[in-house]
Scaffold this motif. Structure first.
Motif, PDB file in Angstrom:
ATOM      1  N   ARG A 332       0.850  -1.195   0.000  1.00 39.06           N
ATOM      2  CA  ARG A 332       0.000   0.000   0.000  1.00 39.06           C
ATOM      3  C   ARG A 332       0.882   1.239   0.000  1.00 39.06           C
ATOM      4  NH1 ARG A 332      -4.051   1.283   4.875  1.00 39.06           N
ATOM      5  NH2 ARG A 332      -2.135   1.732   6.002  1.00 39.06           N
ATOM      6  N   ASP A 335       0.425   5.971   3.554  1.00 41.46           N
ATOM      7  CA  ASP A 335      -0.877   6.398   4.087  1.00 41.46           C
ATOM      8  C   ASP A 335      -0.637   7.206   5.353  1.00 41.46           C
ATOM      9  OD1 ASP A 335      -3.470   6.687   4.885  1.00 41.46           O
ATOM     10  OD2 ASP A 335      -3.866   4.568   5.224  1.00 41.46           O
ATOM     11  N   ARG A 358      -4.802  13.637   3.222  1.00 37.65           N
ATOM     12  CA  ARG A 358      -4.406  12.372   3.828  1.00 37.65           C
ATOM     13  C   ARG A 358      -4.093  11.370   2.719  1.00 37.65           C
ATOM     14  NH1 ARG A 358      -8.270   8.122   7.032  1.00 37.65           N
ATOM     15  NH2 ARG A 358      -6.488   6.783   7.357  1.00 37.65           N
ATOM     16  N   GLU A 431     -12.357   2.813   1.151  1.00 40.29           N
ATOM     17  CA  GLU A 431     -12.424   3.312   2.526  1.00 40.29           C
ATOM     18  C   GLU A 431     -13.390   4.483   2.641  1.00 40.29           C
ATOM     19  OE1 GLU A 431      -8.366   2.936   4.540  1.00 40.29           O
ATOM     20  OE2 GLU A 431      -7.877   4.023   2.709  1.00 40.29           O
ATOM     21  N   ASP A 455     -11.561   2.543   8.194  1.00 41.50           N
ATOM     22  CA  ASP A 455     -11.934   3.879   7.739  1.00 41.50           C
ATOM     23  C   ASP A 455     -13.339   3.915   7.154  1.00 41.50           C
ATOM     24  OD1 ASP A 455      -9.891   5.747   8.338  1.00 41.50           O
ATOM     25  OD2 ASP A 455      -8.578   4.682   6.956  1.00 41.50           O
ATOM     26  N   ARG A 465     -12.773   7.545  14.395  1.00 38.70           N
ATOM     27  CA  ARG A 465     -12.307   6.294  15.010  1.00 38.70           C
ATOM     28  C   ARG A 465     -11.315   6.519  16.146  1.00 38.70           C
ATOM     29  NH1 ARG A 465      -8.449   4.020   9.996  1.00 38.70           N
ATOM     30  NH2 ARG A 465      -7.075   2.975  11.439  1.00 38.70           N
TER      31      ARG A 465
HETATM   32 MG    MG Z   1      -7.392   3.163   6.338  1.00 42.93          MG
END
Ligand code: MG
Ligand code: PEP
Length: 575
Positions: A332, A335, A358, A431, A455, A465
């Motif tokens: 990934r 992030d 983000r 997400e 997410d 969260r």
């Molecule tokens: Mg996430």
């Protein structure tokens, strides 16, 4: 018999005596000095001694816990030389003629408080590191040699206000039955460590924990987040039975963990691991994971003071990709943002960071960060089964932009004569609700989806969260979240594409029958959850899972869904 409630951090039951881990109180007596030069000499000597101790701690951590955990001590060594801290201490000693212990304690505490005030999980952890390093230095200055871990002689349950990385390394893990920690949440350092070691743990147990004394008889229920003091005979027997059952279930699950995840009526899915570094590869392979469904690349960017180079990233991705050979490894892209901050990446404060610059938004705005990572991945994926995936995609336009940069990188690499993974599969994380709604359009531009329910739930239910007051509302066990998941799977399958899920839900036994019934193709989870997930999948039929899913998505909420699955699928009980 008394009990204390906390946050479940690592599964299992531990029974044994308490060992209260208290740091030796460091008493600093402020006083004036005559000779600042001599005072500074003492500091430099203590600094050298501390540096040597950190080297030893690094090697011990590397051996016991792996490179990633050990990296903390490298970072602490950098803090030990931090010019801002050192200069502040020196100038106070020189100008105020105070003893170096006072100057150091006050300066380090003020740095730590500043970091804590930012209310950022990563920076709070750095505050803990600053206190850890400064107390090591102070102990050396004051000649306090004994470690609080020295008293641990028999297998015990460790209770502590908090454990710093240094504390954890000092503990003899063979003698640790469990952890009870006053502070922290399920993603705190100790919680992650306990899960990695497979040791039951309860965190966030609060001040009542202070009543426990070394030698008190304790039971930890890591599933429920309960700590029981002086359990009566009857409860103790029940806990022992549960412990036995849990260990048997674990052995039972481990016995089949290298078998495929096939339902009793022949439907096969993939069970893969979430990992964060090269060190996680072996535990993942041993757990029975059939590949990696989420390689969180941000870990490569933490615990350092500058961006990793293309070459450094290439080495790590290549090592991980090659270790799994033909099996898939999904990398990934970086992030960060939201609750994850990297101090050396300039990210101006935002009113709503989770809705701000983000993940992929940051990468698309910073080609100097994004392109080296893509280039490293495209090179590292040559000759193995590395795939690339992008977080926080909201629209098809996002993917178009990503693909443009990806093409640019490919062309550059070809021109430079590198071998390039030309056919590398490209996926996105689902997400954001808009991505779930647009799944039919997005299938046209990607090869696969991986649903990030951590997410997706918070965005679907508009519940942060990280905010303890509303975080339980961001549960994935909501019909709204399951319906979004269903939309994504149906849209992808209609176009012959596959769908994975790499949020925490994928490893939750209560969620697995529903996700299976909705048609999920790949489940990506913490390695210790793999054997249990496989055992469950191998014990139920797809036909039953479909019925369970259909009923569950029409129920009214978290509690109702959990209760229903518990009753409808008795196999979800771990043992
Ligand atoms: Mg996430
Ligand atoms: C998710 O959001 O479900 C996910 C796996 O990503 P992270 O928890 O790293 O945000």
């Amino acid at each position: 018999m008394k009990s204390i409630s906390g946050i479940p951090a690592s599964y299992g039951i531990a029974i044994g005596p308490a060992f209260v881990f208290t740091r030796v109180e460091i008493v600093i007596e402020p006083c004036n000095i005559q000779d600042p030069k001599a005072e500074w000499k003492r500091f430099v000597q203590a600094q050298e001694e501390t540096s040597k101790q950190l080297d030893v701690a690094y090697l011990k951590a590397q051996e016991e816990l792996g490179e990633e955990e050990a990296g903390i001590f490298e970072a602490q060594k950098l803090m030990l030389q931090d010019p801002e801290l050192i200069n502040t201490v020196k100038s106070r000693v020189d100008s105020e003629l105070i003893n170096v212990e006072t100057a150091l304690y006050e300066s380090a505490e003020s740095f730590a408080l500043q970091l804590e005030a930012i209310e950022d999980e990563y920076l709070s952890a750095r505050a803990l590191d600053i206190r850890d390093v400064s107390s090591r230095l102070l102990r050396n200055l004051l000649g306090l040699k004994n470690s609080p871990a020295d008293g641990l002689k028999i297998p015990s349950i460790i209770t502590a206000q908090d454990l710093t990385p240094s504390d954890t390394v000092m503990l003899n893990k063979d003698l640790v039955l469990g952890f009870c920690i006053e502070v922290g949440g399920s993603t705190s350092h100790t919680a992650i460590l306990a899960r990695g070691l497979g040791i039951p743990a309860v965190v966030g147990a609060g001040e009542p924990l202070r009543k426990i004394k070394t030698g008190d008889k304790l039971v930890i229920d890591g599933d429920a987040g309960e700590i029981i003091i002086d359990a009566d005979k009857k409860s103790l027997k029940q806990f022992r039975d549960r412990q036995k059952k849990f260990l048997m279930a674990q052995a039972d699950a481990e016995a089949i963990s290298h078998q495929p995840a096939i339902t009793t009526d022949g439907h096969q899915v993939e069970v893969v691991a979430n990992i964060g570094s090269v060190d996680d590869v072996q535990p993942a392979i041993l757990s029975g994971a059939e590949g990696v469904g989420l390689l969180r690349s941000e870990f490569l960017y933490l615990e350092r003071s500058s961006l990793p180079t293309e070459e450094e990233q290439y080495e790590s991705y290549k090592t991980i990709g090659d270790a799994f050979g033909d099996r898939p490894v999904i990398l990934r892209s970086l992030d960060v943002g939201g609750d994850k901050d990297i101090p050396y990446i300039d990210m101006p404060p935002e009113a709503n960071p989770f809705l701000g610059v983000r993940a992929i938004r940051l990468c698309l705005s910073r080609p100097d960060i994004f392109k080296p990572q893509l280039r490293a991945a495209l090179r590292a994926g040559y000759g193995n089964n590395l795939k690339l995936m992008f977080p926080m995609v909201a629209t098809v336009e996002d993917v178009v932009k990503i693909r443009e940069v990806l093409e640019e990188c490919k062309q550059e690499l070809r021109d430079e004569g590198y071998d390039v993974a030309e056919e590398m599969e490209i996926g996105i994380m689902i997400e954001i609700p808009s991505a779930a709604i647009l799944a039919d359009q997005l299938t046209e531009v990607v090869d696969f989806f991986s649903i990030g329910t951590n997410d997706l739930s918070q965005y679907a239910l508009a519940a942060d969260r990280t905010n303890a007051q509303v975080a339980p509302m961001a549960s994935g066990f909501q019909p709204a979240v399951f319906r979004l998941i269903k939309m994504v799977i149906d849209a992808a399958h209609a176009k012959g594409k596959w769908v994975g899920l790499c949020g925490e839900m994928a490893g939750e036994l209560l969620a697995i029958p529903i996700l299976l019934g909705l048609g999920l193709d790949e489940f990506s989870m913490n390695p210790p959850a793999v054997p249990f997930a496989k055992r469950l999948i191998r014990s139920i039929s797809m036909e039953h899972a479909r019925q369970v899913a259909e009923t569950a998505i029409n129920l009214k909420g978290d509690k109702e869904i959990r209760k229903y699955v518990q009753e409808a699928v008795p196999e979800v009980n771990r043992g």
